[in-house]
Design a protein around this motif. Structure first.
Motif, PDB file in Angstrom:
ATOM      1  N   ASN A 198      -6.245   7.404   5.950  1.00  0.00           N
ATOM      2  CA  ASN A 198      -5.016   6.910   5.346  1.00  0.00           C
ATOM      3  C   ASN A 198      -5.071   5.386   5.246  1.00  0.00           C
ATOM      4  O   ASN A 198      -5.214   4.684   6.245  1.00  0.00           O
ATOM      5  CB  ASN A 198      -3.833   7.353   6.205  1.00  0.00           C
ATOM      6  CG  ASN A 198      -2.511   6.915   5.615  1.00  0.00           C
ATOM      7  OD1 ASN A 198      -2.184   5.734   5.615  1.00  0.00           O
ATOM      8  ND2 ASN A 198      -1.763   7.871   5.104  1.00  0.00           N
ATOM      9  N   ALA A 199      -4.951   4.882   4.014  1.00  0.00           N
ATOM     10  CA  ALA A 199      -5.148   3.449   3.778  1.00  0.00           C
ATOM     11  C   ALA A 199      -4.093   2.618   4.484  1.00  0.00           C
ATOM     12  O   ALA A 199      -4.401   1.581   5.083  1.00  0.00           O
ATOM     13  CB  ALA A 199      -5.117   3.172   2.272  1.00  0.00           C
ATOM     14  N   LEU A 200      -2.845   3.062   4.425  1.00  0.00           N
ATOM     15  CA  LEU A 200      -1.769   2.269   5.011  1.00  0.00           C
ATOM     16  C   LEU A 200      -1.931   2.171   6.526  1.00  0.00           C
ATOM     17  O   LEU A 200      -1.839   1.094   7.112  1.00  0.00           O
ATOM     18  CB  LEU A 200      -0.414   2.889   4.652  1.00  0.00           C
ATOM     19  CG  LEU A 200       0.802   2.140   5.183  1.00  0.00           C
ATOM     20  CD1 LEU A 200       0.886   0.743   4.599  1.00  0.00           C
ATOM     21  CD2 LEU A 200       2.086   2.902   4.905  1.00  0.00           C
ATOM     22  N   ASN A 201      -2.207   3.328   7.141  1.00  0.00           N
ATOM     23  CA  ASN A 201      -2.370   3.341   8.592  1.00  0.00           C
ATOM     24  C   ASN A 201      -3.530   2.445   9.008  1.00  0.00           C
ATOM     25  O   ASN A 201      -3.432   1.686   9.973  1.00  0.00           O
ATOM     26  CB  ASN A 201      -2.609   4.771   9.076  1.00  0.00           C
ATOM     27  CG  ASN A 201      -2.602   4.882  10.577  1.00  0.00           C
ATOM     28  OD1 ASN A 201      -1.616   4.544  11.227  1.00  0.00           O
ATOM     29  ND2 ASN A 201      -3.713   5.326  11.138  1.00  0.00           N
ATOM     30  N   PHE A 202      -4.603   2.508   8.252  1.00  0.00           N
ATOM     31  CA  PHE A 202      -5.780   1.697   8.559  1.00  0.00           C
ATOM     32  C   PHE A 202      -5.455   0.203   8.451  1.00  0.00           C
ATOM     33  O   PHE A 202      -5.749  -0.583   9.350  1.00  0.00           O
ATOM     34  CB  PHE A 202      -6.918   2.086   7.613  1.00  0.00           C
ATOM     35  CG  PHE A 202      -8.164   1.279   7.795  1.00  0.00           C
ATOM     36  CD1 PHE A 202      -8.923   1.390   8.955  1.00  0.00           C
ATOM     37  CD2 PHE A 202      -8.587   0.402   6.808  1.00  0.00           C
ATOM     38  CE1 PHE A 202     -10.069   0.651   9.121  1.00  0.00           C
ATOM     39  CE2 PHE A 202      -9.741  -0.350   6.971  1.00  0.00           C
ATOM     40  CZ  PHE A 202     -10.478  -0.219   8.137  1.00  0.00           C
ATOM     41  N   ILE A 240       0.842  -1.214   0.000  1.00  0.00           N
ATOM     42  CA  ILE A 240       0.000   0.000   0.000  1.00  0.00           C
ATOM     43  C   ILE A 240       0.864   1.245   0.000  1.00  0.00           C
ATOM     44  O   ILE A 240       1.803   1.381   0.794  1.00  0.00           O
ATOM     45  CB  ILE A 240      -0.953   0.001   1.209  1.00  0.00           C
ATOM     46  CG1 ILE A 240      -1.845  -1.240   1.171  1.00  0.00           C
ATOM     47  CG2 ILE A 240      -1.809   1.272   1.218  1.00  0.00           C
ATOM     48  CD1 ILE A 240      -2.787  -1.349   2.336  1.00  0.00           C
ATOM     49  N   ASP A 241       0.520   2.140  -0.896  1.00  0.00           N
ATOM     50  CA  ASP A 241       1.225   3.402  -1.020  1.00  0.00           C
ATOM     51  C   ASP A 241       0.949   4.229   0.238  1.00  0.00           C
ATOM     52  O   ASP A 241      -0.188   4.297   0.692  1.00  0.00           O
ATOM     53  CB  ASP A 241       0.708   4.124  -2.268  1.00  0.00           C
ATOM     54  CG  ASP A 241       1.734   5.112  -2.761  1.00  0.00           C
ATOM     55  OD1 ASP A 241       2.897   4.998  -2.343  1.00  0.00           O
ATOM     56  OD2 ASP A 241       1.359   5.995  -3.544  1.00  0.00           O
ATOM     57  N   HIS A 242       2.002   4.894   0.777  1.00  0.00           N
ATOM     58  CA  HIS A 242       1.797   5.503   2.094  1.00  0.00           C
ATOM     59  C   HIS A 242       0.972   6.786   2.065  1.00  0.00           C
ATOM     60  O   HIS A 242       0.588   7.280   3.101  1.00  0.00           O
ATOM     61  CB  HIS A 242       3.132   5.713   2.824  1.00  0.00           C
ATOM     62  CG  HIS A 242       3.978   6.806   2.216  1.00  0.00           C
ATOM     63  ND1 HIS A 242       4.851   6.566   1.194  1.00  0.00           N
ATOM     64  CD2 HIS A 242       4.064   8.110   2.496  1.00  0.00           C
ATOM     65  CE1 HIS A 242       5.447   7.702   0.874  1.00  0.00           C
ATOM     66  NE2 HIS A 242       4.987   8.642   1.640  1.00  0.00           N
TER      67      HIS A 242
END
Lengths: 545, 350
Positions: free
Chosen positions: B92-96, B77-79
């Protein structure tokens, strides 16, 4: 069977590897004597005993994630221009501390998650300690021999507050900078030495260039170092004293009933660490706390509305907001009571918690060991005092968010502030009276249950037409549990004349103690336990009425 | 804090309690002792135990999968990608993904261990004896005697000179540590009394960085200003602006109730310190109709049409006013520094 065969085979040859390692360690560390005492140590079970575990585990999580954050954080107030990947702040001037926090949040993969876990764990840690202390207080677990451990816990709570404060001040964002400014203003109010403390703490005038670096060393080394020592001491004492337990069949002041550390609590407590960590990690993944990028870098001439400290500093904030602005000028000096009084109350309010076990043991004059917990209802005055304290705390927490309360509930900020000012004095008194009444009511109900049994919900019609509700007698276990608590008699000053008829003078402290003792244990402060005579009279007789 | 003066019979143990005669079996409130162990379904039904075993193993397996998911998310996943997740909104997709997978991986280990302990490990309650914390009289006497012996052998009681000089030395030596703290910061002196303002300094608009003319200040507007020559890039900018920040409003001269305020103003333009006199937050909320300003931190409210006196909240004194005028070129200028210290009050303020 194959297992048997293998054991015999092993005993002929070499011992299993684990055993050999243990033997090796025992020869050097003496671990076997330690294990003998502790491996099968018994821990009692009650849901409220896990609150302390929540604190321990969140503390460990904070240390783990904190170490990771130090790898990327730059504790420096050098001004730099931002050119990172967060577009809205491009070209902004900011401190390196703020910039590196942005980098952790946006450029280090997983950095934001660790930051969020760190902050969430701190919030949970403080909340956990608050609730854990309530548990210990309301059940009387602080009594001898655990007073020192209560003090250790108290220190952990206070140090935890300041570690949290120094921690959330590190990113040097607009919100936390405002909090630091508030702290500096409060320090200035200290008579005589205030300006000196401020200059020495900030290395000159506010904000200066040193704040972040100094707070950093306090936050990652000084305070956590002390806290780690205290946590270890706290746990050693928990092991040494053995855990308290609630009264119940087979549970006495001289034993501890429960299940062994190995394997049950190893699995339960060890598993609970992962549960706490897991919940906090999920929280960190879905709920953002302290989004410093939305706040912007700190500037002493800028501020946002709705500025709030982290929750555990909220009551101090409330004290400062509610206090009228008293200032006394004399002989070229200013006594800034409007800020200094809240600062002093903040200290005294906390000190009251530390001192309470010693006050209560002085009032009761009881120097015995206590390992059986009180049910809160059976100590109405203590419970009332505790609830009064919590009420004052909560009212100040409301006061600390008076602007948020006002805007969210469409109230006048002035009205909220006045409510807090009056409520701080009235609320605890009302809470004390109501709590005590509830406790006494519950004691009466217990007494009723013991003497008359529990309501079965069955309505019976007697031959002559009368309806009665059937009461079912309690089991022996329940009868014991409900009557196991001790009841003090109020201490008396003693006769006014001694044996020889000479007048005896009671000391002021004795009079005070007699008064307090009466307030704690006098008539109207506890319901006498049912006696055997009462019980026999009612149960032997004719039916239930 | 001694208990000597409390008669023993006031302590519950000495009272005739309901448990006074524990030996009496017919005592209605007697302790019946530990209740017999009740078997769980897993203790008696091997199939139930097998089910528990499978549940525990399932949770541990889910944890393993979640960890693999964590690593996969980290790599894939792109940060700076964001996703919409109901009901959280755009996050934020990565954090999730990382938070969820790590959380599940950890939680499942915990849930597995706890389920294992609750269903398959022995749940027989056992009792451990407690022993009094305090030592037996013999041990106590031995320790006291040992201590006395040690103290005697040290001759500290007899050789008073040694004892006193040692106490003196140990008491003095921490002073070095205290002295070393001296250079943590300068002495306060009169630093809190002065700001960058002085006679002739122009009032520079904080937003435009241009010197202000009276015509720039309209009735009902709130303007923030800094002293001429202070730039954001300056090293001392933060320290100076913390004291010199200024707010400027225009009030109809007839509406100004305070005589000195009117004198120190220019055509109804008044300049006040922006730093709250409570604990130093920048004041930033202005009510046009009443000319009240409110500090957003602790809600101290000042009346700018009446010498900026405090009308509500915890501040202890009025905001300091800066005396202003207009120079030959028509720009607003300061006619001196603030006459009193800006910001929070302190002991030496007077």
């Amino acid at each position: 069977m194959s297992t048997q065969e293998s054991t015999t085979a092993r005993s002929r040859g070499k011992a299993p590897a684990g055993e050999r390692v243990a033997d090796w360690a025992d020869g050097r560390l003496g671990i076997y004597s330690l294990a003998k005492a502790n491996m099968r140590k018994i821990f009692p079970d009650h849901w409220s005993f896990m609150l302390g575990e929540v604190c321990l585990y969140s503390f460990l999580i904070i240390i783990l994630t904190g170490v990771y954050l130090t790898l990327f954080f730059h504790p420096s107030m050098n001004e730099v221009e931002y050119h990172g990947s967060y577009v809205p702040l491009q070209g902004q001037l900011m401190s390196e501390a703020y910039k590196s926090t942005l980098d952790i949040s946006f450029d280090v993969r997983g950095g934001l998650l660790i930051r969020q876990i760190h902050h969430w764990a701190a919030i949970v840690f403080l909340a956990g300690m608050f609730v854990h202390m309530m548990r210990v207080f309301f059940t009387g677990a602080f009594r001898k021999p655990r007073e020192i451990n209560w003090l250790f816990g108290f220190l952990l709570f206070v140090l935890g507050m300041f570690t949290g404060f120094t921690g959330y001040s590190l990113p040097d964002d607009l919100l936390s900078g405002t909090g630091v400014r508030f702290t500096q203003g409060a320090i200035l109010s200290v008579p005589i030495v205030g300006t000196y403390i401020s200059m020495f703490l900030f290395g000159g005038e506010f904000p200066g260039d040193d704040m972040v670096a100094r707070f950093y060393s306090i936050h990652i080394l000084l305070l956590p170092g002390i806290m780690l020592g205290l946590v270890v001491a706290h746990l050693i004492l928990v092991f040494y004293h053995k855990h308290t337990q609630f009264a119940g069949p087979g549970k006495t002041n001289k034993n501890v009933v429960g299940m062994p550390l190995l394997p049950v609590y190893m699995a339960k407590a060890g598993g609970f660490f992962f549960l706490v960590f897991g919940v906090i990690a999920i929280l960190a993944g879905i709920a953002t706390v302290n989004p410093i990028w939305a706040l912007g870098p700190y500037r002493p001439d800028q501020v946002s509305t709705g500025a709030q400290p982290d929750w555990y500093m909220g009551f101090a904030e409330g004290l400062v907001r509610a206090m009228p602005g008293w200032e006394i000028n004399f002989w070229g000096h200013t006594l800034v009571l409007g800020v200094f009084i809240p600062l002093a109350i903040f200290g005294l309010f906390l000190a009251a918690i530390a001192l309470y076990p010693f006050i209560e043991s002085w009032v009761t004059g009881d120097k015995r060991e206590h390992h059986i917990l009180d049910r809160p209802r059976n100590a109405p005055t203590r419970t009332g005092l505790g609830v009064a304290w919590v009420t004052a705390y909560m009212i100040m927490l409301i006061g600390g968010g008076n602007d948020i309360i006002a805007t969210h509930f469409h109230l006048s900020i002035n009205a909220v502030t006045w409510f807090v000012r009056i409520g701080f004095f009235v609320g605890p008194v009302v809470a004390f009276v109501i709590t005590k009444r509830i406790c006494l009511g519950l004691q009466r109900r217990d007494k009723d249950k013991v003497l008359h049994g529990r309501e079965a919900g069955i309505i019976k019609r007697l031959p002559h037409g009368e309806f009665i509700e059937v009461h079912e007698p309690l089991s022996q276990e329940q009868l014991y549990t409900l009557t196991a608590h001790e009841q003090y008699r109020p201490a008396e000053i003693g006769p006014a004349v001694d044996d020889n008829g000479v007048e005896r003078k009671a000391k002021g402290s004795q009079k005070l103690r007699a008064k307090l003792s009466k307030a704690y244990y006098g008539e109207g402060s506890q319901i006498p336990k049912p006696t055997v005579e009462e019980y026999k009279e009612i149960t032997s007789g004719h039916g239930h009425h | 804090m001694s208990s000597q003066d409390i008669p023993e019979e006031n302590l519950p143990a000495a009272q005739a309690t309901a448990h006074g005669e524990l030996a009496d079996e017919k005592h209605p409130f007697a302790d019946p002792g530990l209740p017999p162990h009740e078997h769980r379904i897993q203790d008696v039904d091997e199939r139930a135990a097998k089910r528990s075993e499978r549940s525990v193993a399932l949770m541990f397996t889910v944890s393993m999968l979640a960890t693999i998911g964590f690593i996969a998310s980290y790599v894939a996943i792109d940060h700076d990608k964001s996703v919409f997740v109901f009901p959280l909104g755009h996050i934020n997709a990565l954090n999730f993904a990382l938070g969820l997978t790590l959380g599940v991986a950890l939680f499942c280990i915990g849930a597995g261990a706890v389920h294992w302990a609750r269903t398959l490990m022995s749940d027989v309650e056992v009792a451990d004896e407690r022993h009094p914390i305090e030592a037996s009289p013999e041990v106590r006497a031995k320790v006291h005697a040992d201590f006395k012996q040690g103290a005697k052998e040290s001759v500290i009681g007899r050789r008073k000179l040694i004892r006193n000089t040692m106490l003196g030395a140990v008491a003095l030596v921490p002073l070095s540590g205290v002295v070393l703290l001296r250079d943590l910061g300068p002495l306060p002196e009169d630093k809190l009394r002065h700001t960058l303002w002085s006679k002739g300094k122009l009032l520079v608009n904080m937003n435009t960085n241009e010197p202000l003319r009276p015509s720039d200040v309209a009735v009902g507007s709130l303007t923030f200003a800094k002293p001429e020559g202070l730039e954001e890039h300056d090293h001392a900018f933060q320290n100076e602006i913390a004291k010199a920040a200024l707010m400027i409003v225009r009030i109809q001269p007839d509406d100004i109730k305070d005589k000195r305020e009117l004198e120190w103003s220019h055509e109804g333009i008044v300049a006040y310190s922006k730093i709250c006199t409570h604990v130093g937050c920048p004041i930033s909320l202005y009510e046009q109709q009443t000319h009240h300003v409110l500090c957003p931190c602790h809600q101290s409210t000042f009346d700018l049409s009446d010498g900026a006196r405090v009308i509500f909240g915890p501040a202890g004194h009025a905001l300091p006013q800066l005396r202003i005028g207009v120079n030959d070129e028509g720009y607003l200028e300061a006619l001196g520094d603030f006459e009193e210290p800006v910001g929070p009050a302190f002991w030496e303020r007077g």
